[in-house]
Scaffold this active site. Sequence first.
Site, PDB file in Angstrom:
ATOM      1  CD  GLU A  49      34.055  36.384  43.327  1.00  0.00           C
ATOM      2  OE1 GLU A  49      33.933  36.855  44.426  1.00  0.00           O
ATOM      3  OE2 GLU A  49      35.043  35.864  43.005  1.00  0.00           O
ATOM      4  CE  LYS A  55      34.023  36.616  48.674  1.00  0.00           C
ATOM      5  NZ  LYS A  55      34.752  37.368  47.484  1.00  0.00           N
ATOM      6  CB  CYS A 107      36.701  34.058  45.249  1.00  0.00           C
ATOM      7  SG  CYS A 107      38.030  34.723  44.483  1.00  0.00           S
TER       8      CYS A 107
END
Length: 532
Positions: A289, A349, A400
């Site tokens: 990321e 995301k 993440c």
Amino acid sequence: MSATITPVAAPPEPAPAAPRRGMWLVRTLAAAVSGLLLYASFPPRPLWWLALPGFALLGWALHGRRPRAGFGLGLVAGLGFLLPLLSWTGEEVGPVPWIALTIAEAVFVGFVGMGVAGTSKLPAWPVWAAGLWIVGEGARARFPFEGFSWGKIAFGQADGVFLSLAALGGTPLVGFAVALCGFGLYEAVRQALAYRRTKRLPRAGAVAAALAVVVPLIASLATRPLLDDSAEDGTATAALIQGNVPRLGLDFNDQRRAVLDNHARRTEQLADEVAAGTKPGPDFVVWPENSSDLDPYRNADARAVIDRAVRKIGVPVAIGAVLTPEKGPLRNTLIQWDPRRGPVDTYDKRHIQPFGEYMPMRDVARVFSKDVDRVRRDFGPGEKVGVFDMAGTRVGLVTCYEAAFDDAVRDTVLHGGQVIAVPSNNATFGRSEMTYQQLAMSRVRAAEHGRAVLVPVTSGVSAVIRPDGTVVQQTGMFVPDALVAKVPLRSSLTPATRLGIGPEVFLGLLGAAGVVGAVVRRVRVRRGAQGA
């Protein structure tokens, strides 16, 4: 001659003995220590078993207390647990946001303590107490702002005997088993001490205490075969790039081009190592990321740097980028980059981080920290589940923070992911425990869904995890590196994947049933007292 019988009043019942002076302080200290033991059970310490005495001590502090006292004791335990666990949240922004977050999360533990205290006089109370713990974790994972799942007890059990239960019922079942076993330990000690005083052992209470300890342990052994890491669909060779960052903290983004160059350079170095025969050739590569915070769709220079590195390695690469459209929110995006065709697929995301990637209640948050204005433009969440077909391997994508959410990981497997990738960026949090806590999450997810998990991180710790949760390769922190590993590909679904939210709902209902039972018991006692 008749005798008159005068009724004699029954002697008054003796007043209950006053609690020993200072006992409230002892219980408060016990609650705080129980929270510290829960914290110490989390990585980087391999002391997963400390959660058991942690729950046992919490059970002692709460047993027989009134609900109001239970709330206070639960709050103290929550602070003892979460204050050190979440200390990394204040790494660069100071203590005020960290303490505010901790207090907000500890309030949920306070309500759990209220429920445990209220149900502690019921038969088999450890069952209801463990169910209430799962209710608290579920609430924290959903409210407010879509929740904050950090601190689930399951995430401290990656090295523990209870890990295999993740494949059966997910993180809720692992947390329930640990809490049940811990509360059961206290109940067993309580029964033993009562027997020592009275030489009488209530059979039902003794059996319930024994089962609360033994059943979770037996279940964990029985589910060991579910930790299957066989290569059902063959294998693939994956490479993870850790390019490192020029400096720690929030300001690392100020050198966005340097971060991009680091990852491109390490990818090109890997290509040279493959050509020299010192490293096996990968089938696909995953960058972390934020490995390119320069939007390659709008920045020709960044696009050229990425394209050159991908062409040299010669296989598809997943690039972590920040997209900056002219209108609307920013996007935290993973881009599948083909060596011949360039960008061919994207994943935005879905679970974005409040107060990190977007700023709810900005004016209120500014009272706690002026750093809120570092988030000048909010990120927006994506809508579709991310699965890339990378050279024939279906890679499920979880970015993440999303690894903490049960649904985000499960969705990638249900949509065909044969392996899971968790590209992450922990540079903001320096050398804190955060990266190890997040790595443990990925290990639990591997066992939960029976998938190899790839964790590329900008600054470390990057890792390759087998489907049984074992780490086979990992990097150091704040060093450039590349991991290349052959990973098994799998398509079968574990019971946990199939059941989804089901185990959490069932265990939560157990906790709710305990509360209902406690209320009914209290009403009956009051009516009985009034009748007497």
